[in-house]
Design a protein around this motif. Structure first.
Motif, PDB file in Angstrom:
ATOM      1  N   TYR A 194      53.758  69.365  30.202  1.00 13.98           N
ATOM      2  CA  TYR A 194      54.241  68.997  31.525  1.00 13.98           C
ATOM      3  C   TYR A 194      53.189  69.308  32.584  1.00 13.98           C
ATOM      4  CZ  TYR A 194      58.826  69.024  29.265  1.00 13.98           C
ATOM      5  OH  TYR A 194      59.887  68.784  28.423  1.00 13.98           O
ATOM      6  N   CYS A 195      53.072  68.407  33.500  1.00 10.91           N
ATOM      7  CA  CYS A 195      52.239  68.608  34.669  1.00 10.91           C
ATOM      8  C   CYS A 195      53.132  69.082  35.818  1.00 10.91           C
ATOM      9  CB  CYS A 195      51.575  67.279  35.012  1.00 10.91           C
ATOM     10  SG  CYS A 195      50.719  67.241  36.584  1.00 10.91           S
ATOM     11  N   ALA A 196      52.635  70.028  36.586  1.00 10.01           N
ATOM     12  CA  ALA A 196      53.382  70.531  37.734  1.00 10.01           C
ATOM     13  C   ALA A 196      52.446  70.661  38.929  1.00 10.01           C
ATOM     14  CB  ALA A 196      54.017  71.877  37.403  1.00 10.01           C
ATOM     15  N   ALA A 197      52.997  70.487  40.096  1.00 11.12           N
ATOM     16  CA  ALA A 197      52.190  70.548  41.316  1.00 11.12           C
ATOM     17  C   ALA A 197      52.870  71.409  42.364  1.00 11.12           C
ATOM     18  CB  ALA A 197      51.947  69.140  41.853  1.00 11.12           C
ATOM     19  N   ARG A 198      52.056  72.188  43.023  1.00 16.35           N
ATOM     20  CA  ARG A 198      52.528  73.065  44.098  1.00 16.35           C
ATOM     21  C   ARG A 198      51.864  72.625  45.389  1.00 16.35           C
ATOM     22  NH1 ARG A 198      51.264  79.301  43.273  1.00 16.35           N
ATOM     23  NH2 ARG A 198      52.494  78.969  41.381  1.00 16.35           N
ATOM     24  N   LYS A 199      52.656  72.449  46.434  1.00 18.47           N
ATOM     25  CA  LYS A 199      52.111  71.918  47.667  1.00 18.47           C
ATOM     26  C   LYS A 199      51.350  72.962  48.480  1.00 18.47           C
ATOM     27  CE  LYS A 199      54.743  69.203  50.131  1.00 18.47           C
ATOM     28  NZ  LYS A 199      55.939  68.654  50.827  1.00 18.47           N
ATOM     29  N   TRP A 200      51.911  74.148  48.587  1.00 14.85           N
ATOM     30  CA  TRP A 200      51.373  75.117  49.541  1.00 14.85           C
ATOM     31  C   TRP A 200      50.949  76.411  48.881  1.00 14.85           C
ATOM     32  CZ3 TRP A 200      50.757  72.013  53.342  1.00 14.85           C
ATOM     33  CH2 TRP A 200      51.724  71.102  53.700  1.00 14.85           C
ATOM     34  N   PRO A 201      50.056  77.162  49.523  1.00 12.64           N
ATOM     35  CA  PRO A 201      49.717  78.510  49.034  1.00 12.64           C
ATOM     36  C   PRO A 201      50.916  79.445  49.180  1.00 12.64           C
ATOM     37  CG  PRO A 201      48.053  77.692  50.575  1.00 12.64           C
ATOM     38  CD  PRO A 201      49.230  76.764  50.671  1.00 12.64           C
ATOM     39  N   GLY A 202      50.778  80.626  48.594  1.00 14.22           N
ATOM     40  CA  GLY A 202      51.799  81.644  48.775  1.00 14.22           C
ATOM     41  C   GLY A 202      52.883  81.617  47.721  1.00 14.22           C
ATOM     42  N   GLY A 203      52.690  80.849  46.691  1.00 15.35           N
ATOM     43  CA  GLY A 203      53.710  80.766  45.659  1.00 15.35           C
ATOM     44  C   GLY A 203      53.502  81.712  44.502  1.00 15.35           C
ATOM     45  N   GLY A 204      52.604  82.678  44.659  1.00 11.05           N
ATOM     46  CA  GLY A 204      52.360  83.615  43.571  1.00 11.05           C
ATOM     47  C   GLY A 204      51.319  83.077  42.614  1.00 11.05           C
ATOM     48  N   SER A 205      51.221  83.705  41.492  1.00  7.57           N
ATOM     49  CA  SER A 205      50.194  83.334  40.519  1.00  7.57           C
ATOM     50  C   SER A 205      50.419  81.942  39.951  1.00  7.57           C
ATOM     51  CB  SER A 205      50.171  84.352  39.380  1.00  7.57           C
ATOM     52  OG  SER A 205      49.834  85.633  39.867  1.00  7.57           O
TER      53      SER A 205
END
Length: 124
Positions: free
Chosen positions: A94-105
């Motif tokens: 699975y590919c996953a994407a995070r938009k913003w910083p600050g989401g942890g490791s």
């Protein structure tokens, strides 16, 4: 409406290679982090490799030295080159994407905003 679409999975013999692709649509910014996870039958989902927009890269110990990750920020596309595949690499990826910083490791799965539908990799 943001979508992530993986491709490139398939069946391969041990020692072989596959290249997975994940293309994002519906988002005009640059994802802060794009990561590959995998889940084998009967097992928990695990992180594989992640890449931040500043090109920082992380790998799980199980794939280090065999897999590489790359991305094209302008296209919000991420790739996973998998070499020297082993039967234990068999899983849905699975590919996953995070938009913003600050989401942890990078390996914190529940901090990702978008997920693809998965692509099957089978190594025999």
């Amino acid at each position: 409406h943001v979508q992530l679409v993986e491709s490139g999975g398939g069946s391969v013999q041990a020692g072989g290679s596959l290249r997975l692709s994940c293309a994002a649509s519906g988002y005009t910014g640059t994802f802060h982090c794009m990561t590959w996870f995998r889940q084998a039958p009967g097992k928990e989902r695990e992180e594989v490799a992640g890449m931040y927009s500043d090109r920082t890269i992380y790998f799980s110990d199980s794939v280090k030295g065999r897999f590489t990750i790359s991305r094209v920020n302008a296209k919000n596309t991420v790739y996973l080159q998998m070499n020297s595949l082993k039967p234990e690499d068999t899983a849905t990826y699975y590919c996953a994407a995070r938009k913003w910083p600050g989401g942890g490791s990078w390996y914190v799965a529940d901090k990702y905003d978008y997920w693809g539908q998965g692509t099957q990799v089978t190594v025999s």
